[in-house]
Design a protein around this motif. Structure first.
Motif, PDB file in Angstrom:
ATOM      1  N   LEU B 167      -9.777   9.639  81.502  1.00 48.71           N
ATOM      2  CA  LEU B 167      -9.963   8.199  81.714  1.00 48.71           C
ATOM      3  C   LEU B 167      -8.935   7.349  80.965  1.00 48.71           C
ATOM      4  O   LEU B 167      -8.633   6.241  81.389  1.00 48.71           O
ATOM      5  CB  LEU B 167     -11.384   7.776  81.304  1.00 48.71           C
ATOM      6  N   VAL B 168      -8.401   7.853  79.842  1.00 48.38           N
ATOM      7  CA  VAL B 168      -7.393   7.050  79.138  1.00 48.38           C
ATOM      8  C   VAL B 168      -5.971   7.404  79.578  1.00 48.38           C
ATOM      9  O   VAL B 168      -5.013   6.841  79.064  1.00 48.38           O
ATOM     10  CB  VAL B 168      -7.486   7.211  77.601  1.00 48.38           C
ATOM     11  N   SER B 169      -5.836   8.323  80.543  1.00 46.84           N
ATOM     12  CA  SER B 169      -4.502   8.756  80.947  1.00 46.84           C
ATOM     13  C   SER B 169      -3.834   7.686  81.813  1.00 46.84           C
ATOM     14  O   SER B 169      -4.508   6.876  82.458  1.00 46.84           O
ATOM     15  CB  SER B 169      -4.590  10.061  81.728  1.00 46.84           C
ATOM     16  N   PRO B 170      -2.505   7.660  81.802  1.00 52.72           N
ATOM     17  CA  PRO B 170      -1.801   6.699  82.642  1.00 52.72           C
ATOM     18  C   PRO B 170      -2.203   6.801  84.112  1.00 52.72           C
ATOM     19  O   PRO B 170      -2.242   5.789  84.809  1.00 52.72           O
ATOM     20  CB  PRO B 170      -0.334   7.096  82.460  1.00 52.72           C
ATOM     21  N   SER B 171      -2.525   8.011  84.597  1.00 56.34           N
ATOM     22  CA  SER B 171      -2.821   8.134  86.027  1.00 56.34           C
ATOM     23  C   SER B 171      -4.056   7.322  86.406  1.00 56.34           C
ATOM     24  O   SER B 171      -4.105   6.713  87.475  1.00 56.34           O
ATOM     25  CB  SER B 171      -2.985   9.609  86.413  1.00 56.34           C
TER      26      SER B 171
END
Lengths: 481, 271, 313
Positions: B167-171
């Motif tokens: 959820l915190v990933s750039p994607s």
């Protein structure tokens, strides 16, 4: 006189040749630069003459180090020379120090175990080494308590403690910003002195220029050009070398400023952002015109990426306002990421991801023309993000963002992981998109030259006093206070 | 063990996984098809045949009460794996839902659930199962509830850790900027990352549950006689090891094969 | 400090969970719980209706559940565990008696497992994919698939029944330790060898490992100075978590080998619905986990100054 000579070094992976026969000589007091992009074989070459190639790769050729003559096909025999004859400066000094051992001890142990000094002498030598590098206090610290620059100097002291006369530095400026890069270059030169040998492997043109000495340019495992660094960099004979040099943002021609008409896409006023209780910046104000490129630059940690995130509403400001033009929808601001691989769902084919976006926005018809415009092959869509090159993936990110017909694209260090030639191409495309699509680009980069030569207006961001923005900017930026 | 410290390594050879799957399928096939080919009653006693060797209607011989070991084994191989499967499905669903919720919502929901999960980690699973068994009428139900209570924690911790990371990933940030909503993000970003973990944890969970049922049976505090259960069968036959080695070996080997199959199927993840 | 606080919270939640579970267990006891508790306190011969009534009102057995639960938890938090319903002895006294036997068994098993598992794991991890690594993988996978009771059964049949080398059951002499502790140790070693192997392989692949070699240190020096310390952090953390596995093993193994320890007592207490004993034993085990892991947190912090390590349960 020379003390490192490598003759006809080759590296093979099974039947495939990764490095074609290469010979080099390092002479005392004169650095040798190996310049090349990713995949040029420059690191393989260093590993072959160190005896540290990964399992499965086979090297051949003869390496003469001081009085020793070794065959590159017998990597085990190199081990006895490490630390004593050749020392290696690691790519990432921070990760190269044992996290659970104090910095001083990591230098002392090499003096004691490699050079064979007594415990007391080793300790004294280590602290005098560290003292000379201005690190007296750092000796008691653990690596996580050191800054990147301090870790680099500790690593240099530790690598040199064994008494080796030849230093191999593999990408010594990876991940460093411009000021730090020059420090490293000067330090390497002074460590070499008049009698030491220095081999530098890099893709960094600025570093090469500062180091001087001799140069070998590699491309796809082949030598392109050799000569004195100054000569090669001022009057390259080969087309590839010229292209590589031209891709350096320092030598770009400045992009023509875009026309400025209509109200700005976004208006930032008195913006302050804090992270973890620390104020990153305050009182920042600027506006970005439709079709314009607005640049933000500054050293790492100054908050330039956070500023972009605040403009997109991803980070809440501590004070100040960010006002979008009234007609821009909720998805009118898009973002490009430093690591394009992380910006796509890892296990989904790129085509599926793009189709999902196109279906949602009703822009399916635009995918094919955009692919062509961005110079991308449709076969890429069959692959997953990990199987596409960084440059192609960043262009696919641009394509994906364009499917939303954004009013503004925030490009966060979009090319810092790309090779120079690819970088020049991607940045060029961003400029074109601003022109043809009328999309505003908010470009954030640590590379001041890149931003200066691309943006219509630049906001320099730094922890200390900030210079005034350029007065001739088409778009007006107010200096933070 | 903590999920953040997952000792990821190159996935073990798919050979090992398919070997594991074949072992599990083999054991399941024997348990399902065996009684159809050779009909018989796992509870029927004929004391005259006690501890006698294999014959056509009882391929693995008879136990000390003259019951067909083969039919008892087939029944036992249906019983605990089914309870284990039910417990893992319950625990998996609970862990998946609560873990996703915890990661997505954060705040006090996350704090409460994580504190609860941490506390449960401090309790030996067998103890929890034993306490539930003492309260719930019906041993199978007791095992199902007790094992579900023990097993959900691992699913929860894995789901929460993996979901938070995604959820915190750039994607995901990019997907949100593009206008995708939570269901799409879960389906295309979160689920593909956690599904393999779920499968591995489920296989481990089933193995753990089968082991627990058998272990408690073996020390006489689980399933009660005359129910055919793997641990119970082994402890009953232990005194007759010299007279009827095959009778003791067959449940032992079947248990080992089933657990080995599940361990291999799970792949290499230490918990 | 933050770690200690969260350990404290963990301890309190563990106590409340156990208290609540045992309270529900008591309420669901068949028959008259008050009578049984009174019998436990005063002996069966001395129980009369008045004593049972006194217990009933004291514990609020007939009243609404919530106040009774709070009363129950209050007793628990003042470490008043009551008396065993079976033996009539105070629970604390009974547990103190049994804990020693279990701790000795668990301690020897743990020591054995640490002597077997991690050294093999570290050697295997230094050469991932090597012969030792493959062998260790096969053996540890196989061992993990053998439940502890089955391992005990195999060892009993082989060493005690067939070869008559060792006693199958009993307690008091050194040789009685061999079978139960070996059974426990093999199961633990199968897993901690893998943990050590993975940690070693990961560390040997890190830039600082390579850099230590480049500095000119010998293989042995690199392992001793930079390998072991780094492996010890995940290994210790894991051993702390393995405490639960160890306790589960102890419960089963004690029952099989007739070992008069806390696990044995727990199984008996649950079997005979001796609620105060169940509560006392469960609490000792649960808080034991928290205590052990708190100690490990502190040790790990000394070794690894980077602050909160990510692995924590």
């Amino acid at each position: 006189m020379s003390f490192l000579t490598a003759t006809d070094i080759t590296v093979r992976d099974g039947a495939q040749t990764l490095l074609e026969p290469l010979s080099l000589t390092v002479t005392p007091g004169e650095p040798l630069i190996i310049l090349g992009e990713t995949g040029s074989g420059k690191s393989l070459m260093a590993q072959a003459i160190m005896g540290t190639l990964p399992a499965g790769l086979r090297a051949q050729g003869e390496v003469r180090i001081g009085a020793h003559t070794l065959s590159a096909s017998e990597p085990r025999r190199f081990r006895g020379l490490w630390g004593r004859e050749i020392s290696v400066l690691p790519q990432e000094p921070w990760l190269s120090l044992d996290p659970l051992m104090r910095a001083g001890t990591q230098v002392t142990e090499a003096h004691r175990l490699v050079r064979g000094l007594s415990a007391a002498d080793a300790k004294a030598r280590a602290s005098s080494d560290l003292g000379q590098l201005g690190l007296t206090a750092a000796a008691r610290h653990y690596p996580h308590q050191l800054s990147g620059g301090m870790a680099q100097r500790v690593a240099i002291a530790a690598a040199r403690a064994g008494g080796a006369g030849i230093v191999i530095a593999d990408e010594p400026t990876k991940g460093l910003d411009a000021a730090r890069r020059d420090d490293v270059a000067d330090l390497l030169l002074s460590e070499m002195g008049d009698n030491g040998g220095l081999l530098v492997i890099t893709h960094d043109l600025a570093l090469a220029r500062r180091m001087g000495g001799q140069m070998i340019v590699l491309r796809q495992g082949k030598v392109v050009e050799t000569g004195a660094t100054e000569t090669v960099m001022s009057a390259a004979r080969e087309a590839y070398t010229r292209a590589l040099l031209a891709a350096d943002p320092e030598s770009w021609t400045r992009r023509a400023p875009s026309r400025r008409d209509g109200p700005p896409v976004v208006d930032v006023h008195g913006l302050s952002v804090a992270r973890g209780g620390r104020e990153l910046f305050s009182g920042v104000g600027f506006d970005v015109a439709a079709g314009g490129v607005f640049g933000i630059t500054g050293p790492s940690g100054c908050g330039k990426s956070t500023l972009g995130d605040a403009v997109l509403g991803l980070v809440a400001p501590a004070a100040g306002t960010v006002t979008r033009r009234a007609d821009i929808g909720p998805h009118g601001f898009q973002k490009l990421y430093q690591d394009p691989v992380a910006a796509f769902p890892r296990k989904r084919r790129l085509g599926e991801t793009l189709n999902d976006v196109a279906r949602m926005t009703g822009e399916s018809a635009r995918v094919a023309p955009l692919l062509e415009q961005l110079g991308l092959s449709p076969t890429l869509l069959e692959r997953r993000p990990g199987a596409v090159s960084g440059g192609e993936l960043q262009r696919l990110s641009i394509l994906r963002a364009l499917l939303r017909r954004p009013a503004l694209i925030f490009a966060d260090e979009p090319t810092s992981r790309l090779d120079p030639i690819t970088q020049a191409r991607v940045i060029g495309m961003l400029g074109e998109i601003a022109m043809t699509e009328g999309t505003a680009i908010l470009l954030v980069s640590h590379d001041a030259a890149l931003v200066r030569n691309t943006a219509d207006a630049v906001l320099p961001l730094g922890k200390t006093v900030l210079p005034e923005p350029q007065p001739d900017a088409a778009s007006v930026a107010t200096a933070p206070h | 063990m903590s999920t953040a410290e997952l000792y990821t390594q190159p996935a073990r050879l798919p050979v090992a996984r398919s070997l594991g799957a074949s072992l599990v399928i083999l054991v399941a096939a024997v348990a399902l098809i065996g009684p159809l080919l050779i009909p018989g009653d796992p509870l029927a006693q004929s004391l005259l045949k006690a501890l006698s060797g294999p014959e056509a209607t009882a391929p693995l011989g008879y136990d000390h009460l003259g019951r067909s070991v083969f039919h008892r084994l087939c029944a036992a191989l249906m019983l605990s794996p089914l309870i284990a499967l039910a417990a893992v499905l319950t625990a998996g669903a609970a862990g998946l839902i609560l873990g996703t919720l915890s990661a997505a919502m954060g705040g006090w929901v996350d704090t409460v659930l994580t504190t609860l999960a941490d506390a449960l980690l401090a309790l030996p699973g067998l103890l929890l199962v034993l306490i539930v068994l003492a309260m719930v009428p019906g041993t199978a139900t007791g095992f199902w509830i007790g094992l579900s209570l023990v097993l959900w924690v691992e699913f929860y911790r894995l789901t929460r850790a993996a979901t938070r990371e995604v959820l915190v990933s750039p994607s995901v940030e990019a997907a949100r900027l593009l206008g995708f909503r939570a269901p799409y993000i879960f389906r295309t970003h979160v689920w593909p990352e956690i599904a393999p973990l779920m499968l591995t944890t489920a296989a481990f969970g089933i193995a753990t549950a089968i082991m627990a049922i058998a272990a408690l049976g073996f020390v006489h505090v689980g399933m009660r006689a005359p129910t055919p259960e793997l641990g119970l069968m082994m402890v009953e036959l232990l005194p007759y090891w010299r007279e009827a080695p095959l009778a003791l070996l067959s449940p032992a080997i079947a248990t080992f094969a089933l657990l080995l199959g599940l361990t291999l199927l799970a792949g290499s993840r230490e918990t | 400090m933050k770690a200690l606080t969260s350990r404290l919270v963990q301890a309190v939640v563990v106590a409340v969970l156990i208290g609540t579970a045992t309270f529900v267990m008591m309420r669901s006891l068949p028959g008259d719980a008050a009578w049984r508790i009174a019998a436990g306190r005063y002996g069966y011969d001395n129980v009369d209706a008045a004593a049972a009534e006194a217990v009933r009102s004291e514990l609020g057995l007939d009243g609404p559940a919530l106040p009774a639960l709070l009363q129950w938890l209050g007793d628990l938090l003042t470490l008043d565990f009551g008396t065993s319903l079976v033996s009539g002895q105070p629970v604390m006294h009974e547990i103190a008696h049994q804990l020693g036997a279990s701790a000795a068994l668990a301690g020897i098993a743990l020591l054995l497992s640490v002597l077997i598992g991690p050294p093999l794991g570290i050697l295997a991890g230094l050469r991932p994919g090597g012969v030792l690594d493959r062998c260790l993988l096969v053996v540890s996978t196989g061992l993990k698939a053998v439940p502890q009771f089955l391992l005990a059964l195999i060892l009993i049949v082989l060493l005690a029944v067939q070869l008559r080398l060792l006693p199958a059951a009993g307690h008091g002499e050194a040789r009685h330790f061999i079978l139960p502790s070996l059974t426990l140790a093999l199961g633990l070693a199968a897993v901690n060898a893998r943990i050590a192997r993975d940690a070693m392989a990961r560390i040997a692949d890190m830039p600082f490992w390579r850099f230590a070699e480049w500095k000119g240190l010998s293989r042995r020096e690199v392992l001793m100075r930079h390998g072991l310390r780094n492996v010890s952090v995940p290994l210790l953390t894991y051993l702390g978590l393995q405490f639960v596995t160890l306790v589960e093993g102890v419960v089963v193994i004690e029952a099989i080998f007739g070992w008069p320890g806390i696990g044995h007592a727990l199984v008996h207490a649950i079997f005979s619905r001796d609620v105060p004993m169940v509560q006392g034993t469960a609490l000792v085990l649960g808080l034991g986990f928290v205590l052990v892991n708190t100690c490990i947190d502190l040790i790990v912090r000394r070794i690894d100054p980077r602050g909160e390590t990510e692995a924590r349960a």
